[in-house]
Structures are given as C-alpha cells and as structure tokens.
Design a protein around this motif. Structure first.
Motif, mmCIF file in Angstrom:
data_model
loop_
_atom_site.group_PDB
_atom_site.id
_atom_site.type_symbol
_atom_site.label_atom_id
_atom_site.label_comp_id
_atom_site.label_asym_id
_atom_site.label_seq_id
_atom_site.Cartn_x
_atom_site.Cartn_y
_atom_site.Cartn_z
ATOM 1 N N ALA A 98 50.788 2.083 -49.763
ATOM 2 C CA ALA A 98 50.979 3.093 -48.724
ATOM 3 C C ALA A 98 49.842 3.005 -47.716
ATOM 4 C CB ALA A 98 51.038 4.491 -49.343
ATOM 5 N N VAL A 99 50.093 3.504 -46.503
ATOM 6 C CA VAL A 99 49.083 3.557 -45.444
ATOM 7 C C VAL A 99 48.793 5.020 -45.153
ATOM 8 C CG1 VAL A 99 48.547 2.993 -43.057
ATOM 9 C CG2 VAL A 99 49.797 1.356 -44.471
ATOM 10 N N LEU A 100 47.525 5.434 -45.338
ATOM 11 C CA LEU A 100 47.129 6.828 -45.181
ATOM 12 C C LEU A 100 45.944 6.933 -44.233
ATOM 13 C CD1 LEU A 100 47.223 7.883 -48.962
ATOM 14 C CD2 LEU A 100 49.065 8.084 -47.271
ATOM 15 N N GLN A 101 45.711 8.145 -43.728
ATOM 16 C CA GLN A 101 44.525 8.421 -42.922
ATOM 17 C C GLN A 101 43.275 8.189 -43.760
ATOM 18 O OE1 GLN A 101 44.886 9.999 -39.557
ATOM 19 N NE2 GLN A 101 42.858 9.132 -39.376
ATOM 20 N N ASP A 102 42.212 7.698 -43.131
ATOM 21 C CA ASP A 102 40.979 7.439 -43.869
ATOM 22 C C ASP A 102 40.501 8.710 -44.555
ATOM 23 O OD1 ASP A 102 38.017 7.008 -44.356
ATOM 24 O OD2 ASP A 102 38.567 5.048 -43.550
ATOM 25 N N GLN A 103 40.193 8.627 -45.835
ATOM 26 C CA GLN A 103 39.841 9.799 -46.629
ATOM 27 C C GLN A 103 38.488 10.392 -46.252
ATOM 28 O OE1 GLN A 103 39.565 8.577 -50.714
ATOM 29 N NE2 GLN A 103 38.182 6.879 -50.274
ATOM 30 N N ASP A 104 37.646 9.654 -45.531
ATOM 31 C CA ASP A 104 36.343 10.172 -45.125
ATOM 32 C C ASP A 104 36.409 11.008 -43.851
ATOM 33 O OD1 ASP A 104 35.054 9.041 -47.263
ATOM 34 O OD2 ASP A 104 34.606 7.166 -46.215
ATOM 35 N N LEU A 105 37.599 11.162 -43.276
ATOM 36 C CA LEU A 105 37.726 11.949 -42.044
ATOM 37 C C LEU A 105 37.282 13.386 -42.272
ATOM 38 C CD1 LEU A 105 38.650 12.449 -39.160
ATOM 39 C CD2 LEU A 105 40.982 12.735 -40.029
ATOM 40 N N GLY A 106 37.725 13.999 -43.356
ATOM 41 C CA GLY A 106 37.352 15.389 -43.623
ATOM 42 C C GLY A 106 35.859 15.559 -43.807
ATOM 43 N N ILE A 107 35.225 14.612 -44.504
ATOM 44 C CA ILE A 107 33.778 14.706 -44.746
ATOM 45 C C ILE A 107 33.008 14.621 -43.434
ATOM 46 C CG2 ILE A 107 31.817 13.595 -45.876
ATOM 47 C CD1 ILE A 107 33.733 12.663 -48.052
ATOM 48 N N VAL A 162 41.734 -1.772 -48.180
ATOM 49 C CA VAL A 162 40.926 -1.955 -46.974
ATOM 50 C C VAL A 162 41.027 -0.694 -46.127
ATOM 51 C CG1 VAL A 162 41.064 -4.475 -46.837
ATOM 52 C CG2 VAL A 162 42.853 -3.083 -45.786
ATOM 53 N N SER A 163 40.003 -0.469 -45.308
ATOM 54 C CA SER A 163 40.020 0.584 -44.299
ATOM 55 C C SER A 163 39.936 -0.103 -42.933
ATOM 56 C CB SER A 163 38.839 1.544 -44.484
ATOM 57 O OG SER A 163 38.845 2.540 -43.479
ATOM 58 N N ILE A 164 40.921 0.153 -42.082
ATOM 59 C CA ILE A 164 41.064 -0.583 -40.821
ATOM 60 C C ILE A 164 40.914 0.385 -39.657
ATOM 61 C CG2 ILE A 164 42.614 -1.982 -39.416
ATOM 62 C CD1 ILE A 164 43.866 -3.000 -41.971
ATOM 63 N N TYR A 165 40.003 0.054 -38.747
ATOM 64 C CA TYR A 165 39.806 0.850 -37.529
ATOM 65 C C TYR A 165 40.628 0.234 -36.397
ATOM 66 C CZ TYR A 165 37.594 2.694 -33.325
ATOM 67 O OH TYR A 165 37.369 3.275 -32.103
ATOM 68 N N GLY A 166 41.334 1.092 -35.682
ATOM 69 C CA GLY A 166 42.110 0.594 -34.546
ATOM 70 C C GLY A 166 43.460 1.257 -34.467
ATOM 71 N N SER A 167 44.457 0.655 -35.079
ATOM 72 C CA SER A 167 45.815 1.177 -34.997
ATOM 73 C C SER A 167 46.465 1.173 -36.372
ATOM 74 C CB SER A 167 46.655 0.339 -34.026
ATOM 75 O OG SER A 167 46.829 -0.967 -34.534
ATOM 76 N N LYS A 168 47.397 2.108 -36.553
ATOM 77 C CA LYS A 168 48.130 2.192 -37.807
ATOM 78 C C LYS A 168 49.036 0.977 -37.997
ATOM 79 C CE LYS A 168 50.927 5.444 -40.490
ATOM 80 N NZ LYS A 168 52.074 4.547 -40.777
ATOM 81 N N LEU A 169 49.483 0.391 -36.881
ATOM 82 C CA LEU A 169 50.342 -0.780 -36.968
ATOM 83 C C LEU A 169 49.646 -1.916 -37.696
ATOM 84 C CD1 LEU A 169 52.914 -2.326 -36.250
ATOM 85 C CD2 LEU A 169 51.864 -2.870 -34.031
ATOM 86 N N ARG A 170 48.376 -2.105 -37.428
ATOM 87 C CA ARG A 170 47.616 -3.161 -38.095
ATOM 88 C C ARG A 170 47.551 -2.925 -39.601
ATOM 89 N NH1 ARG A 170 46.391 -8.197 -39.038
ATOM 90 N NH2 ARG A 170 44.212 -8.550 -39.628
ATOM 91 N N ALA A 171 47.327 -1.673 -40.000
ATOM 92 C CA ALA A 171 47.291 -1.348 -41.432
ATOM 93 C C ALA A 171 48.661 -1.543 -42.058
ATOM 94 C CB ALA A 171 46.804 0.083 -41.624
ATOM 95 N N ASP A 172 49.727 -1.182 -41.349
ATOM 96 C CA ASP A 172 51.080 -1.398 -41.870
ATOM 97 C C ASP A 172 51.358 -2.886 -42.080
ATOM 98 O OD1 ASP A 172 51.713 1.291 -41.934
ATOM 99 O OD2 ASP A 172 52.481 1.309 -39.889
ATOM 100 N N GLN A 217 39.256 9.244 -37.306
ATOM 101 C CA GLN A 217 40.570 9.678 -36.849
ATOM 102 C C GLN A 217 41.451 8.490 -36.479
ATOM 103 O OE1 GLN A 217 39.766 12.381 -33.643
ATOM 104 N NE2 GLN A 217 39.433 14.134 -34.997
ATOM 105 N N ASN A 218 40.820 7.403 -36.055
ATOM 106 C CA ASN A 218 41.547 6.191 -35.678
ATOM 107 C C ASN A 218 41.442 5.112 -36.752
ATOM 108 O OD1 ASN A 218 42.316 7.233 -33.145
ATOM 109 N ND2 ASN A 218 40.321 6.694 -32.287
ATOM 110 N N ALA A 219 41.189 5.520 -37.994
ATOM 111 C CA ALA A 219 41.061 4.570 -39.103
ATOM 112 C C ALA A 219 42.112 4.892 -40.158
ATOM 113 C CB ALA A 219 39.664 4.628 -39.713
ATOM 114 N N PHE A 220 42.668 3.841 -40.764
ATOM 115 C CA PHE A 220 43.733 4.000 -41.744
ATOM 116 C C PHE A 220 43.436 3.109 -42.947
ATOM 117 C CE2 PHE A 220 45.366 4.809 -37.551
ATOM 118 C CZ PHE A 220 46.033 6.012 -37.701
ATOM 119 N N GLU A 221 43.759 3.642 -44.119
ATOM 120 C CA GLU A 221 43.501 2.933 -45.364
ATOM 121 C C GLU A 221 44.796 2.401 -45.956
ATOM 122 O OE1 GLU A 221 39.574 5.297 -47.063
ATOM 123 O OE2 GLU A 221 41.578 5.908 -47.713
ATOM 124 N N VAL A 222 44.725 1.172 -46.461
ATOM 125 C CA VAL A 222 45.818 0.621 -47.255
ATOM 126 C C VAL A 222 45.528 0.976 -48.712
ATOM 127 C CG1 VAL A 222 47.038 -1.472 -47.935
ATOM 128 C CG2 VAL A 222 46.178 -1.239 -45.600
#
Length: 251
Positions: free
Chosen positions: A135-144, A184-194, A167-172
């Motif tokens: 799954a591709v989710l929002q980076d979990q460190d955003l809240g911290i 991995v945690s990817i900065y940029g676009s959700k499409l790249r993580a997908d 906010q612009n980072a997504f985790e696989v």
C-alpha cells in the motif's frame, strides 16, 4: 530504486543550497575587494590592511567611504554580486534546474530483492508467505513534525518548516503478518510511490509464476498432459480392445 527522501530534500532546501549561495556571494566580494594574499612574510601588514578595509571611518563627503585606496568607491564586486543574486532567483523558479543537484548527489538508492520465498531490502529478509499486498500511505512522520512546528510557534520560536516536506512524502508499506513495514519513503509525488509499489508487486507475481512453471504447472494449476510414448501405447491398447469386440473400425 532511486528516490529522494523528505529529510534529504529538507537538508538541501534549508541548509546546503542557502549556504552555498552565501559562500559564493562572500567569495565574489572577497575576490573583488580583499587585499592581496600575502606570501611567506607580511602577515601582520596583510591583517592591518584587511582591518583597514573593514573599518568604516568618519564619512566626510558622500562617496568617501574608506581611507587610502578605498576613497574611490569601486562597484565591480557589487555588480557581480547583484548578478549572482538575480541568477539564483531565476534558478529557484525553474524546478528542473533548482532540484538537479539534490536529485544528482542526494538521491537514495534502495535495492529490493524479490524471490519466490523471500523479499529482502535494507539488510532485512521477509518470508513471502507472510507478506500482504503493498500500500502507499502518507509519511508517518508528518504528525510528529507538525506537532514540533506547532510547539515552536507556541514558544515564540520560528518553526523549521519540516512538516511541509512530509506532506509531499509517501511511504510504500508492506504488511508482514499484519504489521506494517516501510519499504521506502519517497518525496515528490504519490505517482512515483505507486509506481514503486506496482513494480514490487509485479516482481512478486513473476517470481511466483516462474516457481509454478518450474514445478510443472503455472499460476492456474498443473499444466495439461502432452502426448508421449505412454500415451501412444494406451491408444494402441484401446484399439485392440475394440477389435476384440468386433468393432475394429471404431476408435
């Protein structure tokens, strides 16, 4: 699997790029106005000359800023500095040029090994039978990071602004026996993580197909039997049975 993480993007935007701009700007002024670098001797005189350059004396008339050789104001260095600042402002408005150093030198590469039995990355190995769909989710460190910025605002300090990078980072995320494991945690676009998640899932599917093919079947089950010597012998036996029954013409 090359990708830029949110922490490395923040490091480039908040520290590396600004300080590189400042150092180059200071170098431009230093090259234009600093006294010549001394040779093996003359360090004391060089320091005195440099102190004279930095010390602003009483201004008698407009334009008479520095003593001695500095009575005539030279503008070469300031012109070059202005050109440098304008050039930096233009580059920052062109993401392709601005982000090139970060994506060239700060990019991170994560190798993911997929076999029919295991999935391995970052020195860890996971059994394939315990792995669920990625799954591709929002980076979990955003809240911290958001809480940290809010705490700094409440304390009257300037927030670091790190939250907007997450906010612009997504985790696989890979479920392993019900527990989420970040690939991995990817900065940029959700499409790249997908795309990264789809590549890993495709590699798992191909590995399963090859294993099934090696076992004599495919992902849909055992393969159909093919004619061989035993099949031909069975056909001949069946024909002799019909001949004994007086129906030699039927097969």
């Amino acid at each position: 699997m090359p990708h830029l993480t949110p922490r490395r993007a923040y490091l480039y935007d908040a520290w590396l790029f600004p300080w590189a701009v400042r150092i180059i700007g200071i170098s431009i002024l230093y090259d234009a106005y600093a006294p010549p670098w001394p040779h093996s001797a003359g360090w004391v005189q060089w320091l005195l000359d440099w102190g004279e350059v930095l010390a602003i004396t009483a201004i008698a008339t407009a334009g008479d800023v520095f003593r001695g050789d500095w009575e005539t104001l030279r503008v070469e260095g300031w012109v070059l500095l202005a050109i440098w600042i304008v050039g930096v402002a233009i580059v920052k408005r062109i993401p392709h040029f601005y982000n090139w150093p970060a994506r060239r030198f700060l990019i991170k590469r994560t190798a993911v090994t997929v076999t029919p039995d295991i999935i391995a990355f970052k020195g860890q190995r996971f059994a394939s039978d315990g792995v669920g769909p990625l799954a591709v989710l929002q980076d979990q460190d955003l809240g911290i990071e958001t809480m940290r910025d809010q705490s700094r605002r409440e304390a009257g300090k300037r927030p670091r602004g790190k939250a907007r990078y997450f906010q612009n980072a997504f985790e696989v995320v890979m479920p392993y026996h019900g527990e989420p494991v970040v690939v991995v945690s990817i900065y940029g676009s959700k499409l790249r993580a997908d795309q990264v998640a789809a590549r890993i899932m495709l590699a798992r599917q191909l590995a399963s197909q090859r294993q099934a093919a090696a076992a004599g079947g495919d992902e849909f089950g055992p393969g159909p039997s093919l004619p061989d010597e035993e099949g031909e012998a069975a056909a001949e036996t069946d024909g002799s049975f019909w001949r004994r029954m007086g129906l030699g013409g039927r097969r």
